[in-house]
Design an enzyme around this catalytic site. Structure first.
Site, mmCIF file in Angstrom:
data_model
loop_
_atom_site.group_PDB
_atom_site.id
_atom_site.type_symbol
_atom_site.label_atom_id
_atom_site.label_comp_id
_atom_site.label_asym_id
_atom_site.label_seq_id
_atom_site.Cartn_x
_atom_site.Cartn_y
_atom_site.Cartn_z
ATOM 1 N N ILE A 110 1.039 -24.424 -14.566
ATOM 2 C CA ILE A 110 -0.370 -24.816 -14.459
ATOM 3 C C ILE A 110 -0.781 -24.994 -13.006
ATOM 4 O O ILE A 110 -1.792 -25.615 -12.714
ATOM 5 C CB ILE A 110 -0.642 -26.091 -15.272
ATOM 6 C CG1 ILE A 110 0.296 -27.229 -14.826
ATOM 7 C CG2 ILE A 110 -0.467 -25.815 -16.753
ATOM 8 C CD1 ILE A 110 -0.065 -28.579 -15.425
ATOM 9 N N PHE A 149 -3.575 -30.996 -15.841
ATOM 10 C CA PHE A 149 -3.532 -32.435 -15.529
ATOM 11 C C PHE A 149 -3.369 -33.279 -16.781
ATOM 12 O O PHE A 149 -3.698 -34.460 -16.799
ATOM 13 C CB PHE A 149 -4.789 -32.850 -14.737
ATOM 14 C CG PHE A 149 -5.114 -31.870 -13.642
ATOM 15 C CD1 PHE A 149 -4.278 -31.765 -12.538
ATOM 16 C CD2 PHE A 149 -6.183 -31.003 -13.739
ATOM 17 C CE1 PHE A 149 -4.516 -30.822 -11.548
ATOM 18 C CE2 PHE A 149 -6.434 -30.063 -12.753
ATOM 19 C CZ PHE A 149 -5.600 -29.973 -11.654
ATOM 20 N N GLU A 171 3.610 -35.806 -11.111
ATOM 21 C CA GLU A 171 2.703 -36.940 -11.297
ATOM 22 C C GLU A 171 2.862 -38.030 -10.247
ATOM 23 O O GLU A 171 1.910 -38.730 -9.915
ATOM 24 C CB GLU A 171 2.938 -37.560 -12.686
ATOM 25 C CG GLU A 171 2.653 -36.594 -13.803
ATOM 26 C CD GLU A 171 3.120 -37.123 -15.140
ATOM 27 O OE1 GLU A 171 2.281 -37.569 -15.917
ATOM 28 O OE2 GLU A 171 4.346 -37.089 -15.418
#
Lengths: 168, 781
Positions: free
Chosen positions: B485, B237, B748
């Site tokens: 990720i 993040f 995002e």
């Protein structure tokens, strides 16, 4: 330890007998060792994850005598003589458990770090009969934090397995 | 070969995450799962003051503990070099170099012991005496130093001030957001091992090549002598975009004890050790005509940052000329909040500027939609306010000011389907059923509110390399040193390679997470799929080209003399586009030529327009109408990022102040969606992050000591399963021509707009305009 100053005073150890995923283990452990650290560091079962080490995230969820526990809040010594099931014990022959399959199919994971805990919690939840509705699933899965935010897909995965179980 | 012909059997909605199986089995190895023979464990000691210096460090008791191998402090750490200059990802201050303290939680010692328990217990025995200074801890502290235009991207067009003076309607507000902590679920961990003068680390990072550069610089090594491995990362993040002191300390500890060392941050350490979303304050004024045409936007955003490298202990840093400090040694990550303001709406007069305030806090880090999320919250909230002021539907207001071209430069967008985001979203949500009167909608004791927000997200692409190999057995291996990720990079890259090579997905293996692989940029800025996907695409096209070159004068090949335009790849076979019987498999070709495999390297690069947009925007800022003419003459196209619209139903219990999110519709123009299942997950995840930002997340600092007071996952609230409703995710728009694979980032954008839509829904339900995040119960009572 508070009055230490001698190298020998590092923390005493105990012998603990655990049955993990069906196999017996006798371990000599530093008394401070949590069940999670015993699994990860002494039995090389790294599937159970350490997310907070404070019992707040659920990544370390395993079953002890069939009940879900956060293994970071349990000392290994407390589990003497008890039966532990970890994520590695869910599919010993490499064939995915229906919950694992459903997690993949519904994309109930992203980074994957919370996933073993989510899966173990979901398996227990189904056994507890707590998957009667989406609302119930959400409530009883709320001890397992997913920072990637895969919750709706986790609910979908559990809902599907619950429906299959009900149909059987 | 055209993409239309390379039939996307590899694509489509149904492809499961290729790394799903190891992850559900618990068989994916994150850095914290790495055990090396002889590995020791490290634990950290952190400062308990926010400003001042260490007077005395007593390590004797800790060093004397059973199993303790060494205690490293600033007194014996030795010299570490500062990492190389990097504008976007400034390297951390070299740890343990002197006695100065500039934030609560700064590392003051590292203990290495045989076991984790021994190291942790010994860490508690270190006694530190401090000389404490008065820390500067809040944005509004008079002692805090404030820097104007710290990133050199303040923008303007027209004359906002003059337009305000004569505007028919003006709304204004001050908006604040709280510091947030990324809290990826996987505690950041480094396992470091030296072999002579070469260093291998397993690290939780989104940016392995940056970690490599920082470690190489710290220890005076060549970058090739450092290898960073990160095949699995337990979330990021943004926390993994920079390199952090603990990674350097793990390597230092491993060198000191001459053994592999694992250093795993504790959850409380994750609140100070790997960055945070800074607190922000924004002053925003929007002026419009009575019929809803925007005439001026004035937006000032201030964000907080740490003191940086040269932290003085008694006074905030001197006010150096900003350019000088920027060029000399950036020591904090740029965190502009108003950078997207000028691009959002067609408004003739805009002034957008940023400020940065230095505090005695831990270093910041970009967190999912850094600045974009905060800036959007202010603009979309105030537009909502304006819609009530005008008595106009909030969607109509946005459509009235729709930016048909990129408004700052006047150049066309490469693609834009924001209008569809509004219309499709309104339809799916049932916006037409909304009674615009505040407080008019109820369900039993619950007040019901509908809120919406629009999103214009920026575009980002960096240079990227990849390597592709086809084997004689008809399988392919494609690789690049990127990270996944949780975003789906493993899967999407596998699909994109399979698409070009004409192979089933299960015949392609994609490898990442190793700096020995071709260099890739960070998993950040919503730019990795564009950069890496384009590199994988280009590299696989080059591989097909290479195969055709191999048979170009091969009398036995039905593909002899074919160019890439003549063929399609299908089911492991290259064949004539107009006669599929004339072709052969990779296996046949490689076999006949006695080759076991064929490998090519390739890359992708951002178009010149990428940087041109920023330059063009600034040129217009400086030169006004003349600049606009100049930029217009370039006939360039603005590579568009994603666009979106959010629709939220909230429920508020007016007596208890309880706020629940009942449902969310998130519509996004994400260009070509390579894998809808995974892209949807990204949007869902972003939305959940947005819920956190809107109603839960706040890193609380003790106002006296600067200590993070809620540094656990029980005290720092993030959404749990029961907080998250059904989220309806829809994609609109089509392939974006700005890159060869037609994609826009989705990492995002899902988060952006959620906070404003929720705040707008809260206003609709209650008549209370909350301009400060998170919207907690106390603000609704």
């Amino acid at each position: 330890m508070r009055d230490s100053g001698k190298r020998a005073e590092g923390g005493r150890s105990s012998t603990v007998s655990l049955t993990v995923n069906g196999s017996g283990h006798d371990l000599t452990l530093d008394n401070r060792t949590t069940l999670l650290d015993a699994l990860r560091e002494h039995l090389a079962l790294t599937g159970s994850k350490k997310g907070c080490d404070q019992g707040a995230c659920g990544a370390c969820t395993v079953l002890v005598d069939g009940r879900r526990v956060v293994s970071c809040l349990m000392l290994a010594a407390q589990c003497d003589g008890r039966e532990v099931t970890t994520i590695e014990g869910l599919s010993p022959d490499g064939v995915l458990h229906p919950v694992q399959e459903a997690f993949v199919r519904h994309d109930g994971l992203q980074c994957g770090y919370c996933t073993p805990g989510q899966v173990m919690s979901a398996v227990a939840l189904l056994a507890e009969g707590r998957a009667g509705s989406d609302q119930e699933i959400r409530e009883f899965m709320s001890g397992n934090v997913c920072r990637c935010g895969a919750y709706p897909n986790i609910v979908a995965a559990i809902r599907e397995v619950a429906a299959c179980d009900a149909a059987v | 070969m055209t993409m239309a012909e390379a039939v996307p059997a590899a694509l489509g909605p149904g492809v499961d995450r290729v790394d799903g199986r190891p992850k559900v089995l618990g068989a994916a190895h994150y850095p914290s799962d790495v055990t090396l023979p002889g590995m020791a464990h490290a634990a950290l000691v952190r400062s308990t003051i926010a400003a001042g210096s260490i007077v005395r460090l007593d390590t004797a008791r800790a060093a004397d503990m059973l199993g303790v191998l060494t205690v490293i402090t600033h007194e014996n750490a030795g010299r570490l070099q500062k990492g190389k200059r990097n504008l976007f990802f400034p390297p951390p201050a070299a740890p343990l170099q002197d006695a100065r303290i500039s934030y609560h939680g700064q590392y003051v010692a590292v203990i290495v012991a045989e076991t984790r328990q021994q190291a942790a217990a010994a860490a508690r025995l270190i006694e530190v005496t401090y000389d404490r200074d008065e820390p500067v801890l809040t944005l509004d502290d008079a002692a805090a130093s404030s820097q104007s235009n710290p990133y050199f991207i303040d923008m303007k067009r027209g004359d906002a001030k003059a337009a305000m003076a004569t505007a028919e309607v003006t709304v204004e507000g001050t908006f604040t957001t709280s510091p947030e902590t990324h809290n990826p679920l996987g505690p950041f961990t480094t396992v470091a091992q030296w072999h002579g003068d070469t260093l291998t680390v397993y690290d939780s990072t989104q940016n392995p090549f940056h970690v490599r550069a920082v470690l190489a610089a710290s220890f005076g090594l060549a970058e090739d002598d450092v290898r960073v491995l990160s095949p699995y990362v337990g979330g990021g993040f943004g926390a993994g975009l920079r390199s952090w002191p603990h990674t350097i300390l793990a390597a230092l500890a491993a060198r000191v004890v001459a053994r592999p060392v694992q250093l795993s941050l504790t959850r409380p350490e994750m609140f100070t050790g790997v960055g945070h979303r800074p607190s922000t304050m924004q002053r925003l004024t929007i002026a419009a005509t009575r019929d809803g045409k925007l005439v001026a936007i004035d937006h000032e955003g201030t964000s907080t940052a740490s003191m940086g490298h040269e932290a003085p202990t008694r006074k905030p840093p001197t006010r150096k000329a900003p350019l000088q400090s920027l060029l000399k040694a950036p020591d904090e990550q740029p965190y502009p909040i108003t950078a997207g303001t000028a691009a959002a709406y067609a408004c003739p007069n805009v002034a957008a500027r940023d400020k940065r305030v230095r505090l005695n806090i831990a270093p910041i880090a970009h967190m999912r939609a850094p600045g974009e999320a905060e800036g959007n919250f202010a603009i979309e909230s105030l537009l909502d306010e304006l819609s009530y002021e005008l008595g106009m539907d909030p969607i109509d207001l946005r459509l009235r000011n729709y930016a048909e071209v990129q408004p700052q430069t006047g150049l066309p967008w490469s693609s834009k389907a924001l209008r569809e985001c509004y219309t499709v979203g309104a339809e799916r949500f049932g916006w037409a059923q909304r009674d615009p009167t505040v407080g008019a909608m109820r369900d039993g004791r619950w007040l019901v509110g509908y809120g919406m927000a629009g999103v214009t997200f920026n575009h980002y692409q960096a240079k990227c390399h990849a390597r592709a190999t086809v084997h004689r057995d008809g399988t392919a291996h494609v690789c690049s040193g990127a990270t996944d990720i949780g975003t789906g990079t493993y899967t999407v890259m596998t699909q994109l390679a399979a698409e070009v090579l004409g192979l089933p997905v299960d015949r392609v293996e994609f490898e990442l997470g190793d700096t020995r692989l071709p260099q890739a940029p960070q998993a950040g800025g919503s730019g990795l799929t564009t950069a890496l996907g384009s590199a994988v695409h280009n590299t696989c096209v080059a591989l097909v080209q290479r195969v055709l070159t191999l048979v170009s004068d091969d009398a036995d090949s039905p593909l002899r003399g074919c160019t890439i335009e003549d063929v399609v790849a299908h089911q492991g076979r290259l064949q004539h586009a107009d006669d599929e019987s004339r072709g052969e498999t990779y296996s046949e070709i490689l076999g006949r030529h006695g080759l076991s495999e064929l490998t090519v390297d390739g890359d992708s690069a951002p178009s010149r327009a990428e940087a041109g947009v920023i330059v063009g925007s600034l040129v217009v800022s400086r030169l006004g109408r003349f600049g606009r003419k100049l930029v217009g003459a370039s006939h360039a196209t603005v590579p568009a990022g994603g666009f979106g619209a959010r629709f939220v139903e909230v429920r508020v219990d007016p007596e208890l102040g309880v706020l629940r999110i009942a449902r969310i519709v998130s519509v996004n123009d994400a260009g070509r969606v390579v894998n809808e299942k995974l892209a949807r997950s990204q949007i869902i995840g972003g939305t959940v992050g947005g819920i956190g930002m809107a109603i839960f997340e706040e890193t609380v600092r003790d106002p006296d000591s600067g200590r993070v007071a809620n540094a656990t996952l029980s005290d720092y609230l993030i959404p749990v399963n029961a907080d998250v409703p059904d989220i309806d995710v829809v994609f609109v728009g089509g392939p974006d021509p700005a890159n060869p694979i037609g994609v826009k980032g989705v990492g995002e954008i899902g988060l952006v707009g959620v906070a404003a839509a929720i705040a707008n829904g809260v206003y609709h339900a209650t008549g209370r305009r909350i301009r400060s995040l998170p919207i907690t119960i106390d603000k609704l009572l």
